[in-house]
Design a protein around this motif. Structure first.
Motif: not given
Length: 62
Positions: A49-50, A20-21, A6-8, A13-15
């Motif tokens: 994320i989900a 993508g910014l 889950g953490i991975a 997702a955060v990366l």
């Protein structure tokens, strides 16, 4: 095992969000300039994320 997975997923997702910014001029990254990437990129992030959140919550419930 579920907690680490889950953490991975959440870290991935955060990366992906960070990569993508757009840059300071507002131009998208090179891999997001294709129309297929703009359609597939957000669902992949939302799925990570989900699934990551579900894995963490289900492990906390046990």
């Amino acid at each position: 095992m579920s907690t680490e997975l889950g953490i991975a997923m959440l870290v991935a997702a955060v990366l992906l969000i960070w990569f993508g910014l757009p840059d300071r001029q507002g131009a998208h990254r090179r891999f997001l300039r294709f129309s297929a990437a703009q359609v597939l990129y957000p669902p992949v992030i939302l799925a990570l994320i989900a699934l990551g959140s579900a894995a963490l919550i289900s492990n906390l419930a046990n």
